[in-house]
Design an enzyme around this catalytic site. Structure first.
Site: not given
Ligand code: PEP
Length: 230
Positions: A6, A8, A85, A87, A155, A161, A192
Site C-alpha cells: 500500500n 498510500k 482502511h 485512514e 490491522e 505506522g 508495522s
Molecule cells: C497500513 O497502512 O495499512 C500499514 C500496515 O502501514 P505500516 O506498515 O506503515 O504500519
C-alpha cells in the site's frame, strides 16, 4: 503468501518510474499486489505482480466528482482493491455501510476486495478486540455471500505506522476469531510489519499474507521481506 503493497499518497511521476523499475526486478513465488496512487494505475507496467487500488467509489458511475468506480478500475485491469482502511474510516468518515456498498461494487466487476478491520488501543485494553472485529465484519459483509473471495486484513489501528506490534499469539487469537466467522477467506496481517519482525510473525501458520505500508516504499526492503516468507 499474499503480500499487499500500500503505497498510500507517495511518489511523483519520476520517483514512481524508478520505484517500479526496482520493484520489477524482484522475483518471488509469493503473490504480490501493488496498490499505488490512483494516478499511476492506468499505465504502470508490472512484472509478475498484480495491480490493486487503495479505494473505490460506492457508486457505479455518474456525478461523483473525484471518485473512481469499480467499473473504471476493471477497465484498466485492476484485480484487487483495499477497502475500509483505517485512514479512510478516520479521515474520510467512511462507515461500515459505505464499505459494504464498495465491496458489492467490486464483486460486481470481479475485483477482489481486501477488507481492513481492526481495533483501537482503548478497545484492546478494554478487551473488546474480538467484538469490534465481529461487528465490523458483519456490517461490512452484510448480504454478501460467504463464498465470495473477500480477503480480510487484520490491522490493529494502534499498530499502523507506529512500530508497535501485537505479539504473534495476539494476532493468532484474532485470526482464529475471523476464521471462525469466515473459514474460507484468506486473512492477512498489517501494521508495522518489517523485514525484521516478519521472521517472528511467520512462525504462525495462520497468517495468509501481509499488508505493508511504509516498507512498501522501499523495493530493497520488500525484497528482503519476501525472501523471509518464501
Ligand atoms: C497500513 O497502512 O495499512 C500499514 C500496515 O502501514 P505500516 O506498515 O506503515 O504500519
Amino acid at each position: 503468501m499474499l503480500v499487499v503493497l500500500n503505497n498510500k499518497c507517495n511518489f511523483e511521476k519520476e520517483s514512481f518510474k524508478k520505484y517500479i523499475k526496482e520493484l520489477n526486478k524482484i522475483t518471488t513465488a509469493n503473490e504480490v499486489v501493488l496498490c499505488p496512487s490512483n494516478i499511476f494505475l492506468s499505465d504502470v507496467k508490472l512484472k509478475r505482480k498484480f495491480l490493486g487500488s487503495q479505494d473505490v467509489s460506492k457508486n457505479s458511475s455518474g456525478s461523483y466528482t473525484g471518485e473512481v468506480s469499480a467499473k473504471q478500475l476493471k477497465s484498466i485491469n485492476v484485480d484487487y482493491c483495499i477497502v475500509g482502511h483505517s485512514e479512510r474510516r478516520l479521515n474520510n468518515r467512511e462507515t461500515n455501510e459505505d464499505i459494504n456498498l464498495k465491496i458489492k461494487e467490486l464483486l460486481k466487476y470481479n475485483i477482489t476486495p481486501i477488507l481492513c478491520t481492526g481495533e483501537a488501543k482503548d478497545e484492546r485494553l478494554n478487551n473488546k478486540t474480538k467484538s469490534v472485529i465481529k461487528k465490523e465484519l458483519q456490517a461490512c459483509l452484510k448480504n454478501i455471500d460467504k463464498k465470495e473471495k473477500v480477503i480480510i486484513s487484520y490491522e490493529p489501528l494502534w499498530a499502523i505506522g507506529t512500530d508497535d506490534i501485537p505479539t504473534s499469539s495476539e494476532i493468532e487469537e484474532v485470526i482464529v476469531c475471523i476464521k471462525d466467522i469466515l473459514p474460507n477467506n484468506r486473512v492477512l496481517y498489517g501494521g508495522s510489519v518489517t523485514e525484521e519482525n516478519i521472521k517472528e510473525l511467520n512462525k504462525t501458520n495462520l497468517i495468509d499474507g501481509y499488508l505493508l505500508g511504509r516498507v512498501s516504499l522501499y523495493p530493497k526492503r520488500v525484497k528482503k521481506l519476501l525472501e523471509e516468507i518464501k
